[in-house]
Design an enzyme around this catalytic site. Sequence first.
Site, PDB file in Angstrom:
ATOM      1  N   ASP A   1      -3.386   2.341  -5.525  1.00 23.32           N
ATOM      2  CA  ASP A   1      -2.129   2.283  -4.765  1.00 23.32           C
ATOM      3  C   ASP A   1      -2.025   1.042  -3.894  1.00 23.32           C
ATOM      4  OD1 ASP A   1      -4.094   3.036  -2.931  1.00 23.32           O
ATOM      5  OD2 ASP A   1      -2.612   4.033  -1.671  1.00 23.32           O
ATOM      6  N   GLU A   2      -2.813   0.010  -4.212  1.00 26.81           N
ATOM      7  CA  GLU A   2      -2.866  -1.160  -3.335  1.00 26.81           C
ATOM      8  C   GLU A   2      -2.888  -2.436  -4.143  1.00 26.81           C
ATOM      9  OE1 GLU A   2      -5.946  -1.946  -0.246  1.00 26.81           O
ATOM     10  OE2 GLU A   2      -6.339   0.181  -0.603  1.00 26.81           O
TER      11      GLU A   2
ATOM     12  N   ASP B   1       0.855  -1.181   0.000  1.00 30.66           N
ATOM     13  CA  ASP B   1       0.000   0.000   0.000  1.00 30.66           C
ATOM     14  C   ASP B   1       0.895   1.237   0.000  1.00 30.66           C
ATOM     15  OD1 ASP B   1      -2.036   1.795   0.307  1.00 30.66           O
ATOM     16  OD2 ASP B   1      -2.744   1.020   2.221  1.00 30.66           O
TER      17      ASP B   1
HETATM   18 MG   LIG Z   1      -2.363   3.937   0.372  1.00 25.21          MG
END
Ligand SMILES: [Mg+2]
Length: 352
Positions: free
Chosen positions: A102-103, A8
């Site tokens: 973003d993961e 993340d």
């Molecule tokens: Mg994040």
Amino acid sequence: MPCIAHLDVDAFYASVEVGRRPELRGLPVIVSGSGPRAVVTTASYEARAFGVGSAMPTSRARRLCPQAVLVPPDFAAYRAASAQVMQLVRGQVDAVEVVGLDEAYLDLDGLVAPRAAMRRLVAQIHARTGLTASVGIGPNRLVAKIASDAEKPRGFVVLSREEACARFAAASPGLVPGVGPKTVARLAAMGIATLAALGDADEEVLCARFGANHGRDLRARGQLRGSATVSAVRIAVSESRERTFDVDVADGSEQEAILRRLAGELCERLARQQRRGRTVAIKVRLGDFTTVTRARTLPTATNEPRVVADVAAALLRAYAPARPVRLLGVRVAAFAGAADAAPAVDQLALPL
Ligand SMILES: [Mg+2]
């Protein structure tokens, strides 16, 4: 024993903004739309120190941190950064399930030294993009997710299920993905206020209150038992060609000629694959690394070099780069037709 990682990126949108505007480094930065009902999309850690958090009304955030720099969101830039990060992730690990810009969940099974590989990946992401990321590693997705969140930013937490249960015993059951605020409130009303209490709860009592399936599932989540499956189905949602120049190109007609050539190469490949797309996009990176994308969706899918080149050229003329250009790219997406099982195009995953 399965080995799953959750990666993340830290304060993703805010970090992308700081990356391209170094004068913001060290300042409280809030990425937010404007208007009276705007909410905070992401806050930098400097802003979080003032109590500013995601989804908070921006008006409240400004009161908490009047000196914060407000930046409007630029999703094209975040998609570009995301594509760069995920490309690096896929360079290290085969099975990757991207679950957001973003993961991602990564299946580390079969890696000889999973921790070392993840350390390397995080270092590589930082070196190439300037972004920092947190990683959690565990036997299933729940443990991996909670672990990646536990020591942000730049967290790197490896936990067995038992260790995770012990570490988060006193936390709210809401810590676990899939246990929402309503469920937390209903559990609290039953006297179940911690993760440990949920894991120890009588299954019959939970099933009576939440139904058999949900009740059993909740207890399993309380014990941090969860899926270890990473669905790494990779569907090429787009094709692109791009070129970085040794010397920035200032001349508009030269830029257009390059773009037309790239469109031709791209269409040749699409024709070989018998694929046609409805969305034509260009990517332009200026000398100062400002990167923009512009896209247009056509009424029908195409792989005609002339059509793609014309649209790309028109998009370039409309954008009219204010500075010499260091990179140009063309992309075709939103495929249709026999060669595709017509998967829903995940706009967020569109790497442009
Ligand atoms: Mg994040």
